[in-house]
Design a protein around this motif. Structure first.
Motif, short mmCIF file in Angstrom:
data_model
loop_
_atom_site.label_atom_id
_atom_site.label_comp_id
_atom_site.label_asym_id
_atom_site.label_seq_id
_atom_site.Cartn_x
_atom_site.Cartn_y
_atom_site.Cartn_z
N MET A 1 31.46 39.28 48.61
CA MET A 1 31.87 38.87 47.33
C MET A 1 31.48 40.20 46.39
O MET A 1 30.28 40.77 46.31
CB MET A 1 31.34 37.71 46.80
N ARG A 2 32.49 40.49 45.51
CA ARG A 2 32.25 41.51 44.69
C ARG A 2 31.32 41.04 43.49
O ARG A 2 31.15 40.08 43.24
CB ARG A 2 33.78 41.81 43.89
N ASP A 3 30.65 42.01 42.77
CA ASP A 3 29.60 41.73 41.98
C ASP A 3 30.62 41.14 40.75
O ASP A 3 31.60 41.64 40.41
CB ASP A 3 29.12 42.98 41.40
N GLN A 4 29.98 40.07 40.21
CA GLN A 4 30.54 39.25 39.13
C GLN A 4 30.89 40.12 37.95
O GLN A 4 32.08 40.00 37.42
CB GLN A 4 29.64 38.01 38.80
N LYS A 5 29.98 40.74 37.53
CA LYS A 5 30.10 41.72 36.28
C LYS A 5 31.36 42.73 36.46
O LYS A 5 32.08 42.79 35.65
CB LYS A 5 28.77 42.66 36.05
N GLU A 6 31.51 43.17 37.78
CA GLU A 6 32.43 44.06 38.14
C GLU A 6 33.72 43.34 37.91
O GLU A 6 34.80 43.88 37.42
CB GLU A 6 32.43 44.78 39.53
N ARG A 7 33.88 41.94 38.54
CA ARG A 7 34.99 41.27 38.42
C ARG A 7 35.34 41.03 36.73
O ARG A 7 36.55 41.00 36.35
CB ARG A 7 34.84 39.96 38.93
N ILE A 8 34.51 40.68 35.93
CA ILE A 8 34.63 40.53 34.66
C ILE A 8 35.15 41.85 34.11
O ILE A 8 36.11 41.67 32.98
CB ILE A 8 33.21 40.20 33.67
N ASP A 9 34.45 42.96 34.14
CA ASP A 9 35.04 44.35 33.69
C ASP A 9 36.30 44.25 34.05
O ASP A 9 37.18 44.79 33.20
CB ASP A 9 33.93 45.25 34.03
N ARG A 10 36.73 44.20 35.41
CA ARG A 10 38.32 44.39 35.60
C ARG A 10 39.15 43.60 34.78
O ARG A 10 40.14 44.31 34.55
CB ARG A 10 38.28 44.50 37.35
N MET A 11 39.01 42.43 34.64
CA MET A 11 39.87 41.52 34.08
C MET A 11 39.89 41.76 32.55
O MET A 11 40.94 41.95 32.19
CB MET A 11 39.18 39.94 34.23
N GLU A 12 38.84 42.17 32.09
CA GLU A 12 38.70 42.46 30.68
C GLU A 12 39.65 43.95 30.57
O GLU A 12 40.44 43.96 29.51
CB GLU A 12 37.37 43.08 30.25
N ARG A 13 39.50 44.90 31.19
CA ARG A 13 40.63 46.05 31.10
C ARG A 13 41.83 45.48 31.34
O ARG A 13 42.89 46.02 30.67
CB ARG A 13 40.01 46.92 32.26
N ARG A 14 42.04 44.58 32.50
CA ARG A 14 43.61 44.28 32.67
C ARG A 14 44.30 43.51 31.48
O ARG A 14 45.28 43.75 31.15
CB ARG A 14 43.48 43.34 33.96
N LEU A 15 43.51 42.71 30.97
CA LEU A 15 43.80 41.92 29.92
C LEU A 15 44.11 42.49 28.40
O LEU A 15 45.03 42.39 27.73
CB LEU A 15 43.05 40.67 29.48
N ARG A 16 43.23 43.54 28.25
CA ARG A 16 43.26 44.59 27.47
C ARG A 16 44.73 45.09 27.40
O ARG A 16 45.40 45.33 26.34
CB ARG A 16 42.06 45.47 26.88
N ASN A 17 45.00 45.76 28.45
CA ASN A 17 46.28 46.52 28.62
C ASN A 17 47.25 45.66 28.50
O ASN A 17 48.24 45.94 28.10
CB ASN A 17 46.22 47.43 30.04
N GLU A 18 47.46 44.41 28.98
CA GLU A 18 48.61 43.48 29.11
C GLU A 18 48.70 43.06 27.49
O GLU A 18 49.88 43.18 27.15
CB GLU A 18 48.12 42.10 29.88
N PHE A 19 47.62 42.86 26.73
CA PHE A 19 47.80 42.47 25.31
C PHE A 19 48.56 43.58 24.36
O PHE A 19 49.27 43.26 23.77
CB PHE A 19 46.59 41.88 24.85
N ARG A 20 47.94 44.89 24.79
CA ARG A 20 48.45 46.16 24.14
C ARG A 20 49.84 46.36 24.58
O ARG A 20 50.65 46.66 23.71
CB ARG A 20 47.62 47.33 24.82
N HIS A 21 50.24 46.11 25.96
CA HIS A 21 51.84 46.26 26.07
C HIS A 21 52.57 45.37 25.51
O HIS A 21 53.64 45.53 25.07
CB HIS A 21 51.87 46.12 27.67
N ALA A 22 52.09 43.72 25.62
CA ALA A 22 52.96 42.90 24.86
C ALA A 22 53.08 43.16 23.35
O ALA A 22 54.21 42.94 22.89
CB ALA A 22 52.27 41.55 25.04
N LEU A 23 52.02 43.77 22.65
CA LEU A 23 52.20 43.98 21.41
C LEU A 23 53.39 45.17 21.20
O LEU A 23 54.18 45.28 20.21
CB LEU A 23 50.93 44.39 20.77
N ALA A 24 53.09 46.29 22.11
CA ALA A 24 54.08 47.62 21.99
C ALA A 24 55.54 47.14 22.21
O ALA A 24 56.53 47.75 21.54
CB ALA A 24 53.47 48.38 23.07
#
Length: 94
Positions: A1-24
């Motif tokens: 199992m991947r480190d939980q904090k790494e999973r949180i960090d990856r999702m945060e980055r994905r979502l920030r990018n997704e929200f930025r794209h949706a706004l753009a």
């Protein structure tokens, strides 16, 4: 199992990018974008602070994370590839 904090960090980055794209591409307003980011920041800040010295998450926090995950993948503007990436990063491993 991947480190939980790494999973949180990856999702945060994905979502920030997704929200930025949706706004753009005008799928969401600036206000919605800011609200989504604020909610994401609140969740990740809570997780990072609570678990800064620990690797194991408590069940109640996994429930919070999973509830947030379920809410996000239901949004119309979230692209399929992002949903697949989120699933890879965040699904709770039983």
């Amino acid at each position: 199992m991947r480190d939980q904090k790494e999973r949180i960090d990856r999702m945060e980055r994905r979502l920030r990018n997704e929200f930025r794209h949706a706004l753009a591409v005008n799928l969401i307003t600036q206000e919605l974008h800011d609200n989504y980011l604020q909610e994401l920041n609140e969740l990740t800040s809570y997780i990072y602070e609570k678990y800064k010295d620990s690797l194991a998450f408590y069940d109640e926090d996994w429930i919070k994370i999973n509830d947030y995950y379920e809410k996000i993948i239901e949004l119309d503007f979230v692209r399929s590839r992002t949903k697949e990436g989120l699933e890879d990063d965040w699904l709770i491993e039983m």
